[in-house]
Design a protein around this motif. Structure first.
Motif, PDB file in Angstrom:
ATOM      1  N   TYR A 107       0.816  -1.198   0.000  1.00  0.00           N
ATOM      2  CA  TYR A 107       0.000   0.000   0.000  1.00  0.00           C
ATOM      3  C   TYR A 107       0.858   1.261   0.000  1.00  0.00           C
ATOM      4  O   TYR A 107       0.508   2.257  -0.616  1.00  0.00           O
ATOM      5  CB  TYR A 107      -0.928   0.002   1.214  1.00  0.00           C
TER       6      TYR A 107
ATOM      7  N   PHE B  49      -7.124  -1.379   9.543  1.00  0.00           N
ATOM      8  CA  PHE B  49      -8.352  -0.977  10.231  1.00  0.00           C
ATOM      9  C   PHE B  49      -8.885  -2.103  11.114  1.00  0.00           C
ATOM     10  O   PHE B  49      -9.247  -1.895  12.258  1.00  0.00           O
ATOM     11  CB  PHE B  49      -9.437  -0.619   9.214  1.00  0.00           C
TER      12      PHE B  49
ATOM     13  N   LEU C  19     -16.472   2.266   1.911  1.00  0.00           N
ATOM     14  CA  LEU C  19     -15.379   3.145   1.499  1.00  0.00           C
ATOM     15  C   LEU C  19     -14.553   2.524   0.387  1.00  0.00           C
ATOM     16  O   LEU C  19     -14.254   3.154  -0.622  1.00  0.00           O
ATOM     17  CB  LEU C  19     -14.468   3.419   2.695  1.00  0.00           C
ATOM     18  N   ARG C  20     -14.191   1.272   0.597  1.00  0.00           N
ATOM     19  CA  ARG C  20     -13.356   0.620  -0.395  1.00  0.00           C
ATOM     20  C   ARG C  20     -14.117   0.444  -1.699  1.00  0.00           C
ATOM     21  O   ARG C  20     -13.545   0.492  -2.778  1.00  0.00           O
ATOM     22  CB  ARG C  20     -12.863  -0.748   0.096  1.00  0.00           C
TER      23      ARG C  20
ATOM     24  N   TRP D 294     -13.846   3.667  -3.429  1.00  0.00           N
ATOM     25  CA  TRP D 294     -12.490   3.932  -3.907  1.00  0.00           C
ATOM     26  C   TRP D 294     -12.042   2.993  -4.992  1.00  0.00           C
ATOM     27  O   TRP D 294     -11.292   3.371  -5.881  1.00  0.00           O
ATOM     28  CB  TRP D 294     -11.492   3.954  -2.749  1.00  0.00           C
TER      29      TRP D 294
ATOM     30  N   TYR E 190      -9.879  16.429   7.313  1.00  0.00           N
ATOM     31  CA  TYR E 190     -10.666  15.377   7.941  1.00  0.00           C
ATOM     32  C   TYR E 190      -9.888  14.708   9.074  1.00  0.00           C
ATOM     33  O   TYR E 190     -10.406  14.493  10.167  1.00  0.00           O
ATOM     34  CB  TYR E 190     -11.051  14.364   6.874  1.00  0.00           C
TER      35      TYR E 190
ATOM     36  N   TYR F 130       1.585  11.397   5.740  1.00  0.00           N
ATOM     37  CA  TYR F 130       0.585  10.827   4.843  1.00  0.00           C
ATOM     38  C   TYR F 130       0.466  11.668   3.576  1.00  0.00           C
ATOM     39  O   TYR F 130       0.438  11.132   2.455  1.00  0.00           O
ATOM     40  CB  TYR F 130      -0.754  10.742   5.571  1.00  0.00           C
TER      41      TYR F 130
ATOM     42  N   PHE G 278       8.806   5.383   5.874  1.00  0.00           N
ATOM     43  CA  PHE G 278       7.791   4.532   6.490  1.00  0.00           C
ATOM     44  C   PHE G 278       8.387   3.693   7.611  1.00  0.00           C
ATOM     45  O   PHE G 278       7.839   3.631   8.718  1.00  0.00           O
ATOM     46  CB  PHE G 278       7.179   3.640   5.414  1.00  0.00           C
TER      47      PHE G 278
ATOM     48  N   GLU H 279       7.446   4.576  11.530  1.00  0.00           N
ATOM     49  CA  GLU H 279       6.302   3.703  11.316  1.00  0.00           C
ATOM     50  C   GLU H 279       5.121   4.062  12.199  1.00  0.00           C
ATOM     51  O   GLU H 279       3.971   3.992  11.784  1.00  0.00           O
ATOM     52  CB  GLU H 279       6.700   2.246  11.544  1.00  0.00           C
TER      53      GLU H 279
ATOM     54  N   MET I 257       3.341   6.957  10.776  1.00  0.00           N
ATOM     55  CA  MET I 257       2.819   6.616   9.457  1.00  0.00           C
ATOM     56  C   MET I 257       1.584   5.744   9.602  1.00  0.00           C
ATOM     57  O   MET I 257       0.568   5.975   8.965  1.00  0.00           O
ATOM     58  CB  MET I 257       3.907   5.862   8.696  1.00  0.00           C
ATOM     59  N   THR I 258       1.667   4.735  10.484  1.00  0.00           N
ATOM     60  CA  THR I 258       0.533   3.840  10.648  1.00  0.00           C
ATOM     61  C   THR I 258      -0.674   4.606  11.144  1.00  0.00           C
ATOM     62  O   THR I 258      -1.793   4.397  10.687  1.00  0.00           O
ATOM     63  CB  THR I 258       0.896   2.723  11.642  1.00  0.00           C
TER      64      THR I 258
ATOM     65  N   LEU J 137      -2.066   6.500   8.313  1.00  0.00           N
ATOM     66  CA  LEU J 137      -2.779   5.627   7.384  1.00  0.00           C
ATOM     67  C   LEU J 137      -4.163   5.297   7.920  1.00  0.00           C
ATOM     68  O   LEU J 137      -5.151   5.357   7.198  1.00  0.00           O
ATOM     69  CB  LEU J 137      -1.997   4.337   7.164  1.00  0.00           C
ATOM     70  N   THR J 138      -4.224   4.952   9.215  1.00  0.00           N
ATOM     71  CA  THR J 138      -5.531   4.565   9.758  1.00  0.00           C
ATOM     72  C   THR J 138      -6.475   5.754   9.771  1.00  0.00           C
ATOM     73  O   THR J 138      -7.664   5.603   9.518  1.00  0.00           O
ATOM     74  CB  THR J 138      -5.425   4.027  11.194  1.00  0.00           C
TER      75      THR J 138
ATOM     76  N   SER K 219      -6.822   6.953   5.659  1.00  0.00           N
ATOM     77  CA  SER K 219      -6.843   6.121   4.477  1.00  0.00           C
ATOM     78  C   SER K 219      -8.244   5.732   4.079  1.00  0.00           C
ATOM     79  O   SER K 219      -8.435   4.739   3.427  1.00  0.00           O
ATOM     80  CB  SER K 219      -5.978   4.902   4.669  1.00  0.00           C
ATOM     81  N   VAL K 220      -9.220   6.529   4.457  1.00  0.00           N
ATOM     82  CA  VAL K 220     -10.470   6.419   3.742  1.00  0.00           C
ATOM     83  C   VAL K 220     -10.177   6.742   2.294  1.00  0.00           C
ATOM     84  O   VAL K 220     -10.897   6.350   1.402  1.00  0.00           O
ATOM     85  CB  VAL K 220     -11.509   7.395   4.300  1.00  0.00           C
ATOM     86  N   LYS K 221      -9.052   7.461   2.102  1.00  0.00           N
ATOM     87  CA  LYS K 221      -8.639   7.731   0.739  1.00  0.00           C
ATOM     88  C   LYS K 221      -7.703   6.638   0.288  1.00  0.00           C
ATOM     89  O   LYS K 221      -6.991   6.067   1.071  1.00  0.00           O
ATOM     90  CB  LYS K 221      -7.905   9.070   0.682  1.00  0.00           C
ATOM     91  N   GLY K 222      -7.695   6.383  -1.002  1.00  0.00           N
ATOM     92  CA  GLY K 222      -6.740   5.384  -1.454  1.00  0.00           C
ATOM     93  C   GLY K 222      -6.886   5.225  -2.925  1.00  0.00           C
ATOM     94  O   GLY K 222      -6.830   4.212  -3.492  1.00  0.00           O
TER      95      GLY K 222
END
Lengths: 416, 435
Positions: free
Chosen positions: A237, A301, A346-347, A350, B315, B361, B417, B421, B424-425, B428-429, B432-435
Motif C-alpha cells: 500500500y 483498520f 469506502l473501499r 475507492w 478530515y 501521509y 515509512f 512507522e 505513518m501507521t 494511514l488509519t 486512508s479512507v482515501k486510497g
C-alpha cells in the motif's frame, strides 16, 4: 411548580459572541473553501458543460492568427514583410488586427497598403477575416534611417508584432449535442465497460476485505517480529503504484517473466500465459492486483478494531467452553461488523474510482476497461474530450448514489 | 409472549459448545485424529513443497518442481505418524506407521520424488532443497498436530489444529505475496539484459561485479536525469505538505472547535469531495491548464496537489483536534490570548504527533501521485519521479532500468515509512479512507 422567571432562560437566537465566532470560523475556512471550489467544484461544473459539447482534443488549441516578421530587399528598396496565417484549417478568424512598434531605425517609405495606419513608431493594420488555413503577406516599403541592415533587423525583432482576432471557440459557444452520451452508451462496448467495472469493484473490495481480515487475525497476538511483519504487510500500500505495477508486469511478462517460467517448470502449464493480455484473465489479474495492493488497508483498520475488543468476553466464552471458531463467529465477527461494513462502503467507492492501477497494468485493454479508464480512453486515445467528459458525468452520478448510501450508513455507524 | 408491535431485542445466538462434536455434521469424519491428521499433513506438505520449490528457484535459478501425489502421500503419512499418543502403548502405532510408510515410498518410487529437479538442478541444490523441505514439512506439522488426539477429537482440539495450520499457512502466504514482487523488482534492477533473457528465474547476483551491479542506477542518474526527477519530486512533495497544513490547520480547528451554522454540511461536503475520483477532475484541469498555459509547469502541479490533499488532511486533523481537551484552550482564552494565538501556542504543540502523521501521509500521497503528473507534464526537465519512471516504460529502455527507476521511487518512501512507522501507521488509519 413555580414559574421560571424569563431572565433565567438561555438567550435565544445568535448573540454577538456567537456571531463573532461564526465569522471567525468562516474566515478560517475561507482559504480551504476557495481553493477547493476552484480546483474541485469548478472542474466538476465544467465537466457537465463539456459533456454536452462536440469537442475533440484538437479543439483545445483555439484558432489564432500567426505572424512572422522579416526585413527583405536591397539597399534603397527595403520591404518589411509580415507573413500572416490562420493556424486552424477548419475555422475562420474574424476581426484580425496586427499591431507592431516600429523602431526609430525604420521609416515607412511610401504610403502603406490600405487599412494600415502609421502612427509615431507604431503600425496598425486591420486585416479583417482570415479564411481557414489562409495565408497572407503584408509588405510595407521602408527605408533605414542611418542604420545598417543588421541593426535595423535587430531593432525590428526587439518588438514582437501582436495579432488579435476573434474566432468561434467551441468551449464557449452555445452549440450543444447529446452525441457524446449516445456514443458512450452505445451497445456492447458500454456493457463490457460496465461489467468490467462491476467485477473489478465488487471482487476487488470483497477480496481485499477478506484478505485483510485473515491478515489481521494472524497478527492479532503478540509475538516477536509482529511489528516487523505488520510493517512488511503494509508495503504494497505504501509503495508508489507505478513501481509495484511495473514490478507485476515484469513478474508476469509472457515472454520472460519469472511467474511464467515458474509455472512452466512446475508443469502447471505447457505454454506461457499472457496474464495481462488475455480476455478473462486480464480482468482477474487486475482485480488480484487491487486485492494485493489494498488488503493492507483493511488489515490495518480491522487489526485496530480487534485490539480494542474487550478481552473479558473471550474469557467468558472460554469459561462456557466455546471453541475457537465459535468465538470468531459469535464474538469477533459481530464486533467487527461495523468496521467491516464501513470499510466495504469506502473501499467500494475507492475501488470504483481507481484509475492508475488498471491504466498502468493493461492500459484498459483485454476487457479491463472500467469506467474511469474509459474517461481517459475516450478523451485521449480517441481524442474525443466530450465523450470523456460524458463518462465522467456518469461516474459522478454513480458516486452521488454511493455517497448517499454512505452517509445514510455513516450517521448510524458513527466514528470510523 | 409480548405483543408483536413492541420491540423485542434480537435473540442472541447462544453458542452451543460441543454440539457439533456430538451431533456430527459435515465435519464429523474429520473429527477423528487419524483422519484430520493426515489431511492436514497432506495439505501442509504440499504447501511446503511449493514454497520450497519457489524459494529455491528464486534464490538459485535452478529448476525444481513439486509432485502433487507424492507430496500428498508423504504429508498424509507424516500427519499420521506425528499424531501424539496420549500415553497409550506405542506398539501398534509403530507397526501401523511403518506399514503405512509403504504408501509414500511407493509414490516416491513409482511416480517421482515429492520435489524433483532436472540435471541442471545439481546434486547439492537438490540436497539442500530436500533438507529444507523435510524440515519445513515435519517440524511445524508436529506443532500443528500437537493437541490432536489419535482417536475422536473434541471440537476444540480439532479446531485448534485447523487454526494452527491456517496460521502457519497465512504467515507464509502473506509474506510470500508481499515479498516476491519487491524481490523481483530489486533483483531485476541489478542484472543486465543478457542475464535476464537467459533465465528469467535466475535472480542470483554476481557479487564479484562490485559496484558494477549498480550500473542501471548509475545510467539513470547520468543519462536519464533521475537526479533532477528526485529533486523535483522532493520539493513538490514538501511544498504540498506545507501548503496543505497551512490551509487545513485553521479549517480543521474551525470545524472541530468553533460553533457556526453549517458545520455539519461542511464536514460532509469535505468527505464527499474527497471521494470524487481524480480522473474526473483531471480532465477539466487538463483543459483549463492547456488554455491558461499552466500545463507542463511545476507551478501548476504545486497548485493542484495540495488541493487534492487538503480535504484528507482537514478530515484527519479535525478528528484529532476534537480529542484534545477544550479546557486548556479555554484557559488560554481566559488569559487573554486570541483564537489564533491559542491555536499557535496551545493547540498546535499539543497536536504535534497528529501533524507528523498528517504530514507523512500527505507526503506519501504527493510522492506517489502519478495521474496528474502523467497528464500535465510533458517536458522531461520538469518530470517528477513517478512521471520519470513512467517515461522509462518503452521498448527502447531495457527493463532493468525500469526496475531501477521503480526502486529509486520506492526506497525513500519506504525509508520514511520504516523510520517513522508509528506516525505513518496512525496517519494511514486516520486518513486512508482515501486510497
Amino acid at each position: 411548580m413555580t414559574d421560571i422567571p424569563p431572565t433565567a432562560l438561555p438567550p435565544k437566537g445568535t448573540g454577538p459572541l456567537a456571531r463573532r465566532e461564526a465569522r471567525l470560523a468562516w474566515g478560517m475556512l475561507l482559504p480551504t473553501i476557495l481553493s477547493v471550489s476552484l480546483v474541485v467544484i469548478l472542474p466538476l461544473l465544467s465537466i457537465f458543460w463539456i459533456s454536452v459539447k462536440p469537442i475533440g482534443l484538437e479543439d483545445l488549441r483555439p484558432p489564432t492568427p500567426v505572424v512572422r516578421e522579416s526585413l527583405r530587399g536591397d539597399p534603397g528598396a527595403y520591404v518589411l514583410r509580415y507573413r500572416i496565417r490562420n493556424s486552424s484549417r477548419e475555422k475562420p478568424i474574424e476581426d484580425v488586427v496586427l499591431r507592431d512598434t516600429l523602431p526609430a531605425e525604420v521609416l515607412v517609405r511610401a504610403t502603406p497598403p490600405a487599412d494600415c495606419e502609421i502612427g509615431r513608431e507604431s503600425l496598425t493594420c486591420t486585416i479583417g477575416t482570415l479564411a481557414p488555413g489562409e495565408r497572407l503577406d503584408l509588405e510595407i516599403p521602408v527605408e533605414l534611417a542611418g542604420a545598417g541592415e543588421d541593426t535595423a533587423e535587430e531593432a525590428l525583432e526587439a518588438s514582437e508584432p501582436a495579432m488579435s482576432g476573434t474566432a468561434d471557440n467551441i468551449l464557449t459557444n452555445f452549440e450543444f449535442t447529446l452525441e457524446n452520451f449516445a456514443r458512450i452508451f452505445d451497445g456492447d462496448e458500454f456493457l463490457t465497460v460496465l461489467w468490467a467495472t462491476l467485477f473489478y469493484t465488487i471482487f476487488g473490495t470483497i477480496g481485499a476485505l477478506v484478505m485483510g481480515l485473515f491478515a489481521a487475525m494472524l497478527l492479532n497476538k503478540s509475538f516477536r517480529g509482529q511489528g516487523l511483519l505488520r510493517g512488511l504487510y503494509l508495503f504494497p500500500y505504501v509503495a508508489p503504484v507505478i513501481a509495484v505495477a511495473f514490478a507485476w508486469i515484469i513478474l508476469f511478462d509472457p515472454f520472460s517473466g519469472s511467474a511464467n517460467a515458474l509455472l512452466v517448470q512446475m508443469g502447471v502449464t505447457r505454454s506461457t500465459i499472457n496474464f495481462f493480455g488475455e480476455r478473462p484473465l486480464a480482468l482477474i489479474m487486475v482485480t488480484v492486483f487491487e486485492i494485493w495492493r489494498y488488503f493492507p488497508l483493511s488489515f490495518l483498520f480491522i487489526l485496530a478494531r480487534m485490539q480494542s475488543i474487550d478481552h473479558d468476553m473471550y474469557e467468558a466464552a472460554d469459561m462456557d467452553g466455546a471453541s475457537p471458531f465459535q468465538k470468531f463467529w459469535y464474538l469477533s465477527l459481530p464486533q467487527l461488523l461495523g468496521i467491516l461494513s464501513v470499510l466495504f462502503l469506502l473501499r467500494f467507492i475507492w475501488t470504483f474510482n481507481k484509475f492508475d492501477d488498471i491504466f498502468l497494468l493493461t492500459g484498459g485493454n483485454a476487457g479491463t476497461r472500467t469506467l474511469t479508464v474509459n474517461v481517459y480512453e475516450q478523451a485521449f486515445a480517441v481524442s474525443n474530450i466530450g465523450a470523456g467528459a460524458a463518462v465522467a458525468v456518469v461516474i459522478f452520478f454513480c458516486l452521488l448514489l454511493f455517497s448517499f448510501f454512505f452517509f445514510r450508513f455513516m450517521s448510524r455507524e458513527e466514528g470510523l | 409472549m409480548s405483543a408483536p408491535d413492541t420491540e423485542v431485542p434480537k435473540p442472541v445466538h447462544a453458542p452451543t459448545p460441543g454440539a457439533a462434536a456430538r451431533h456430527g455434521g459435515l465435519a464429523a469424519p474429520l473429527q477423528f485424529g487419524y483422519v484430520a491428521g493426515p489431511v492436514i499433513g497432506a495439505l501442509w506438505c504440499f504447501t511446503m513443497a511449493v514454497v520450497t520449490c519457489v524459494a529455491v528457484s528464486f534464490a538459485t535459478g535452478r529448476p525444481l518442481a513439486p509432485a502433487f501425489l507424492p507430496c500428498l502421500a508423504m504429508g498424509a503419512w507424516l500427519g499420521f505418524v506425528w499424531l501424539p499418543d496420549g500415553g497409550r502403548a506405542p506398539g501398534p502405532r509403530i507397526a501401523w506407521s511403518a506399514g503405512l510408510a509403504l504408501v509414500p515410498a511407493a509414490a516416491f518410487l513409482l511416480l517421482r520424488p515429492a520435489i524433483f529437479g532436472t540435471e541442471e538442478t545439481g546434486f547439492w541444490t537438490g540436497v539442500v532443497a530436500w533438507v529444507l523441505f523435510g524440515a519445513a514439512s515435519a517440524l511445524p506439522l508436529a506443532r500443528i498436530l500437537q493437541s490432536l488426539p489419535f482417536g475422536s477429537a473434541t471440537r476444540h482440539e480439532f479446531e485448534e489444529a485447523v487454526i494452527r495450520f491456517l496460521t502457519g499457512f497465512g504467515y507464509i502466504f502473506f509474506t510470500a505475496i508481499v515479498f516476491i514482487p519487491f524481490y523481483v523488482m530489486v533483483m531485476t534492477s541489478l542484472k543486465n539484459q543478457q542475464q535476464l533473457l537467459q533465465n528469467p528465474l535466475d535472480f542470483t547476483i554476481d557479487l564479484s561485479e562490485g559496484w558494477g551491479l549498480f550500473r542501471s542506477y548509475a545510467e539513470l542518474f547520468t543519462d536519464f536525469n533521475f537526479g533532477s526527477y528526485l529533486w523535483v519530486s522532493f520539493y513538490v512533495s514538501v511544498l504540498t505538505v506545507f501548503i496543505t497544513l497551512l490551509f487545513s490547520v485553521p479549517g480543521a480547528y474551525a470545524v472541530a472547535r468553533l460553533r457556526f451554522k453549517g458545520v455539519k454540511a461542511f464536514s460532509r461536503s469535505i468527505l464527499l469531495i474527497y471521494m470524487v475520483p481524480m480522473i474526473v477532475l483531471a480532465l477539466p484541469i487538463y483543459i483549463i491548464f492547456s488554455m491558461v498555459g499552466l500545463r507542463n509547469s511545476i507551478v501548476g502541479i504545486v497548485m493542484i496537489y495540495p488541493v487534492t490533499t487538503i480535504p484528507v488532511a482537514l478530515y484527519m486533523l479535525q478528528g484529532y483536534f476534537r480529542g484534545l481537551p477544550a479546557e486548556v484552550e479555554e484557559a488560554g482564552l481566559m488569559d487573554g490570548l486570541n483564537r489564533l494565538q491559542v491555536i499557535w501556542k496551545i493547540t498546535l504543540p499539543l497536536a504535534l504527533p497528529a501533524l507528523a502523521s498528517v504530514s507523512l501521509y500527505v507526503f506519501m500521497i504527493a510522492w506517489n501521485e502519478f495521474l496528474l503528473a502523467f497528464m500535465l507534464l510533458d517536458d522531461p526537465s520538469k518530470f517528477t519521479l513517478t512521471r520519470g519512471v513512467a517515461s522509462l516504460n518503452s521498448s527502447e529502455v531495457p527493463r532493468q532500468h525500469l526496475m531501477a527507476g521503480s526502486v529509486i521511487a520506492t526506497v525513500p518512501i519506504m525509508a520514511l515509512f520504516l523510520g517513522l512507522e508509528r506516525f505513518m501507521t496512525k496517519g494511514l488509519t486516520a486518513g486512508s479512507v482515501k486510497g
